[in-house]
Design a protein around this motif. Structure first.
Motif, PDB file in Angstrom:
ATOM      1  N   GLU A  63       7.212  50.250  35.630  1.00  6.31           N
ATOM      2  CA  GLU A  63       7.839  49.423  34.599  1.00  6.31           C
ATOM      3  C   GLU A  63       8.494  48.210  35.248  1.00  6.31           C
ATOM      4  O   GLU A  63       9.242  48.350  36.218  1.00  6.31           O
ATOM      5  N   THR A 104      11.288  45.325  29.880  1.00 11.20           N
ATOM      6  CA  THR A 104      11.601  46.227  28.770  1.00 11.20           C
ATOM      7  C   THR A 104      10.711  45.958  27.564  1.00 11.20           C
ATOM      8  O   THR A 104      10.583  46.801  26.676  1.00 11.20           O
ATOM      9  N   SER A 105      10.085  44.785  27.546  1.00 13.40           N
ATOM     10  CA  SER A 105       9.114  44.460  26.510  1.00 13.40           C
ATOM     11  C   SER A 105       8.187  43.386  27.055  1.00 13.40           C
ATOM     12  O   SER A 105       8.479  42.744  28.070  1.00 13.40           O
ATOM     13  N   GLY A 106       7.053  43.186  26.400  1.00 15.68           N
ATOM     14  CA  GLY A 106       6.110  42.187  26.868  1.00 15.68           C
ATOM     15  C   GLY A 106       6.666  40.777  26.770  1.00 15.68           C
ATOM     16  O   GLY A 106       7.569  40.495  25.971  1.00 15.68           O
ATOM     17  N   PRO A 112       4.540  44.983  30.016  1.00 19.40           N
ATOM     18  CA  PRO A 112       5.805  45.524  30.527  1.00 19.40           C
ATOM     19  C   PRO A 112       5.628  46.687  31.493  1.00 19.40           C
ATOM     20  O   PRO A 112       6.482  46.915  32.351  1.00 19.40           O
TER      21      PRO A 112
END
Length: 540
Positions: free
Chosen positions: A216, A219-221, A333
């Protein structure tokens, strides 16, 4: 045994009795539980077991007890006992009844449940893996009895869960423990052969350590136009981590902890097998034009050792990567990869899995969050060295029925219950053989059985068992004694699991998880392990 009589009897049985029933068996889509969510309610498993049980009864083996077991929530198991005739020995024979799914489009005129005989081969799912094994085991005993030869006490187990990790086999073996006793010879008919010209004895199976690597970074794209060059790619970091395990140029595994010293006897047998097989060792695979093996110019023996005694990494699945048809300009992400590390036969798989996790999670690159979930660890299997009587019997059988000596080979697949049997019966001799030779396509479209070869293997098995009946074991000091443990306990220690899961939410045969590469199908998401914690240990 009278070899001419054996050959005539088995050939007639194979043509007139076995093949018609094996074709009926192929017509039943009795998929293993991991590939069929409704296996316990749709009746396919019971239909297949009813067919083989009826066939077994119709053979009228002398002094034979036949019992079909089906416990709640478990696949069936067919158990057979044949009383000894002038022998103190015990022989166990094994094969499995469950099948793999179609796994893609079959060739024109062929289908998984449409048996076809063409070019000396029987096409259909379950023909070579492992339907023939059931018929071979019983026919071999029938051939011995037909000649009135001494025969050891025979126990035969035919399970319905091998392709899902054999999780039900130790349950039934614990239940049947007293009746099974302590076999001195164990014959497994679910293995392969290097060619169709001689008898092949499998000497080892690799272990397998399966894990999930998740990297990871966001936290988001994020829009790749804005973020690339600043934000590290989770895919690149994953590649970087994989390079800790495998040299991306040579394809060789790096950590020395994942290697073992190969016994000299296996090196010698591998060199002999390489002389026999030549470049068919790698030419049997469908390389694209110009494609070549990992070690292009290596001796043939090195290719055989690479697939039997050395670790090898495969990435078998991925999450976080959208299909190319819908992929946009997005910095992803996370990247999640399923890793399968095939292990040397004698390496402890649980320790290897921990070694892999430690290597991947140490010092995460560029502040990424790296997690490794240990999914499965199954030990390999290394056969005890053959007793002189078994080596002599196998060679004589091969020379008699093939005209060539027996050969030995290590296989690259994994069967956790073989290690269980070795631990439970450490003094037993093993004859692990089979008819899955070049081009057999088991686990793939167009699975096929070499008819003549499978009949000859049956003749060889009969010869070995008849020879074994005359072997003097020598009293209680050298008789096989079972370890005082439960089969389930040892099965789990060997990497087996008492749970299995269906590969997707629908469990339908038509799902692309099972029919890989077909167009116009819906992709099913993976579903969690059944009853929280199961893992899938697929067969060889």
């Amino acid at each position: 045994m009278d070899s001419s009589r054996t050959q005539k009897f088995v050939r007639e049985e194979w043509q007139n009795n076995v093949l018609p029933s094996l074709m009926d068996f192929i017509r039943i889509p009795n998929l293993s539980p991991a590939f069929d969510a409704d296996w316990d309610t749709n009746g396919h498993q019971l239909k297949a077991f009813d067919l083989v049980t009826k066939w077994a009864r119709d053979q009228n083996l002398t002094n034979c007890k036949i019992e079909l077991l089906k416990d709640t929530g478990r696949t069936p198991l067919l158990f057979m006992e044949v009383e000894a005739n002038s022998s103190d020995q015990v022989c166990m024979l094994y094969a499995h009844i469950d099948k793999q799914p179609p796994m893609g489009a079959w060739g024109e005129g062929f289908g998984p449940c449409d048996p076809v005989v063409e070019g000396g081969k029987l096409y259909g799912r379950g023909a070579v893996d492992d339907g023939y094994g059931f018929f071979s085991a019983i026919t071999s005993i029938k051939a011995i009895q037909e000649q009135g030869m001494p025969c050891p006490r025979i126990v035969m187990l035919f399970e319905g869960c091998e392709e899902s990790g054999s999780r039900d086999l130790p349950h039934y073996m614990d239940k049947l423990s007293e009746r099974i006793g302590s076999p001195d010879l164990i014959i497994c008919l679910d293995a392969g052969c290097g060619n169709y010209s001689q008898l092949w004895m499998t000497t080892s199976l690799r272990g397998n350590a399966v894990s999930m690597l998740n990297v990871e970074m966001l936290t988001s794209g994020a829009h790749s136009g804005f973020s690339s060059g600043i934000v590290p790619s989770s895919f690149r970091v994953s590649r970087q981590l994989l390079s800790r395990l495998e040299d991306e140029v040579t394809g060789l595994v790096k950590p020395p902890e994942l290697f073992v010293k190969i016994p000299q006897s296996r090196l010698d047998q591998t060199a002999a097998a390489a002389e026999i097989l030549g470049d068919t060792v790698y030419k049997q695979f469908p390389f694209v034009e110009g494609g070549h093996p990992v070690a292009k110019d290596a001796p043939i023996s090195e290719h055989l050792l690479a697939k039997s005694w050395r670790p090898a990494l495969s990435v078998t699945g991925a999450d976080g990567l959208p299909a190319t048809a819908i992929a946009g300009n997005v910095m992803l992400p996370f990247t999640k990869l399923k890793l399968s590390m095939r292990l040397p036969p004698t390496l402890d798989a649980a320790k290897a899995n921990q070694t892999i996790a430690d290597i991947l999670t140490k010092d995460p690159p560029q502040g990424s969050h790296v997690t490794v979930t240990q999914f499965q660890a199954g030990n390999g299997w290394h056969a005890p060295l053959e007793a002189p009587w078994l080596s002599s019997a196998a060679h004589k059988a091969s020379l008699t029925f093939f005209g060539k000596p027996c050969a030995h080979i290590g296989e690259g697949g994994s069967i956790p219950f073989m290690n269980m049997l070795l631990k439970m019966f450490p003094k037993a001799q093993f004859m692990v053989t089979g008819a899955a030779g070049p081009g057999n396509n088991m686990h793939a479209p167009n699975e096929n059985l070499h008819i003549d070869y499978s009949a000859r293997v049956t003749m060889c098995v009969a010869h070995v068992i008849a020879t074994f009946a005359n072997v003097y074991v020598g009293g209680s000091e050298t008789m096989t004694v079972r370890e005082n443990k439960s089969f389930m306990e040892v099965f789990k220690q060997s990497g087996g699991d008492n749970e299995y899961f269906v590969g997707c939410d629908c469990g339908a045969v038509g799902c692309v998880i099972f029919d890989q590469g077909l167009e116009g199908k819906n992709v099913c998401p993976p579903c969690p392990p059944a009853r929280g914690g199961g893992s899938l240990n697929v067969g060889i």
